[in-house]
Design a protein around this motif. Structure first.
Motif, PDB file in Angstrom:
ATOM      1  N   CYS A 180      66.567  75.074 -37.549  1.00  0.00           N
ATOM      2  CA  CYS A 180      66.431  75.980 -36.412  1.00  0.00           C
ATOM      3  C   CYS A 180      64.942  76.168 -36.120  1.00  0.00           C
ATOM      4  CB  CYS A 180      67.073  77.325 -36.733  1.00  0.00           C
ATOM      5  SG  CYS A 180      68.839  77.223 -37.110  1.00  0.00           S
ATOM      6  N   CYS A 216      72.364  74.623 -36.169  1.00  0.00           N
ATOM      7  CA  CYS A 216      71.098  74.169 -36.758  1.00  0.00           C
ATOM      8  C   CYS A 216      71.001  74.666 -38.195  1.00  0.00           C
ATOM      9  CB  CYS A 216      69.898  74.647 -35.938  1.00  0.00           C
ATOM     10  SG  CYS A 216      69.778  76.453 -35.786  1.00  0.00           S
ATOM     11  N   THR A 223      76.533  80.390 -28.285  1.00  0.00           N
ATOM     12  CA  THR A 223      75.899  79.827 -27.079  1.00  0.00           C
ATOM     13  C   THR A 223      74.834  78.786 -27.401  1.00  0.00           C
ATOM     14  OG1 THR A 223      74.302  81.652 -27.040  1.00  0.00           O
ATOM     15  CG2 THR A 223      76.353  81.933 -25.777  1.00  0.00           C
ATOM     16  N   ARG A 224      74.617  78.485 -28.680  1.00  0.00           N
ATOM     17  CA  ARG A 224      73.564  77.535 -29.064  1.00  0.00           C
ATOM     18  C   ARG A 224      74.128  76.464 -29.982  1.00  0.00           C
ATOM     19  NH1 ARG A 224      68.355  81.464 -30.512  1.00  0.00           N
ATOM     20  NH2 ARG A 224      68.300  82.582 -28.513  1.00  0.00           N
ATOM     21  N   GLN A 229      75.517  80.381 -33.716  1.00  0.00           N
ATOM     22  CA  GLN A 229      75.503  81.188 -32.507  1.00  0.00           C
ATOM     23  C   GLN A 229      76.345  80.481 -31.451  1.00  0.00           C
ATOM     24  OE1 GLN A 229      71.343  81.694 -31.620  1.00  0.00           O
ATOM     25  NE2 GLN A 229      71.178  83.525 -32.917  1.00  0.00           N
TER      26      GLN A 229
END
Length: 207
Positions: free
Chosen positions: A133, A199, A195-196, A193
């Protein structure tokens, strides 16, 4: 010369006498020209048609009379039956098997952890940190310098699981050796997450 006196009796006894004040009667008992008139077939037909019309008229009156008298109208609206008036309950939707929350994400997280460990086995920490990330890339790079030393053989050792923590994450367990034969086990912690993209955040060592 004197004529013989007239006889007072009927002179023509064999002939028929005419009735007084009228024509002579023929042999059938009717005077010529006074025979009774026969009924015409057309007259009979008129009588039959008139009788049929009267019958039809009476039938129509019999059908209309109940309605004119305020009786029940067969063609009028009928009262709804109690069963029809009762509202039916809406059909309940059948229960559908719900998917495990994060199920597809767990599979994706396992794939990501496998790639991360493959880079470590190849002593390619540079590409391993590309899976990190953005906010934890430097921290992960320093952690790998301390933990990993070739030759390293690490692999995923169990199913991925969502973990409740101060950040949403999926932990993928791993185990193996590093530095030639030093046992190493822990988890690859992956940021989850919705919406992401997934990572790698950190690695946690088992104690």
């Amino acid at each position: 010369m004197t004529q013989p006196p007239y006889s007072s009796g009927p002179q023509n006894s064999g002939s028929q006498q005419q009735p007084p004040g009228g024509p002579a009667w023929d042999g059938r008992g009717y005077a010529p020209g006074f025979a009774p008139r026969r009924k015409s077939p057309r007259t009979t037909l008129y009588v039959v048609i008139a009788a049929a019309g009267i019958i039809v008229f009476l039938g129509v009156v019999a059908l209309l009379l109940p309605g004119l008298m305020g009786g029940d109208d067969p063609g009028g609206p009928t009262a709804p039956s109690p069963a029809a008036a009762r509202p039916t309950a809406p059909a309940q939707p059948s229960a559908q098997p719900s998917e495990t929350p994060g199920g597809p994400r767990l599979t994706e997280a396992t794939t990501l952890a496998t790639r991360f460990l493959a880079y470590l086995n190849a002593n390619d920490q540079k590409h391993a940190t590309t899976l990190a990330c953005a906010d934890s890339k430097n921290l992960l790079a320093g952690q790998l310098i301390v933990m990993i030393d070739p030759p390293t053989r690490l692999a995923v050792s169990g199913p991925a699981a969502s973990v409740s923590s101060y950040y949403p994450r999926i932990s993928v367990p791993f185990s193996g050796t590093t530095k030639g034969g030093v046992p190493l086990a822990g988890t690859v912690d992956i940021m989850d997450q919705p919406t992401r993209p997934l990572c790698v955040r950190l690695t946690s060592l088992a104690h």
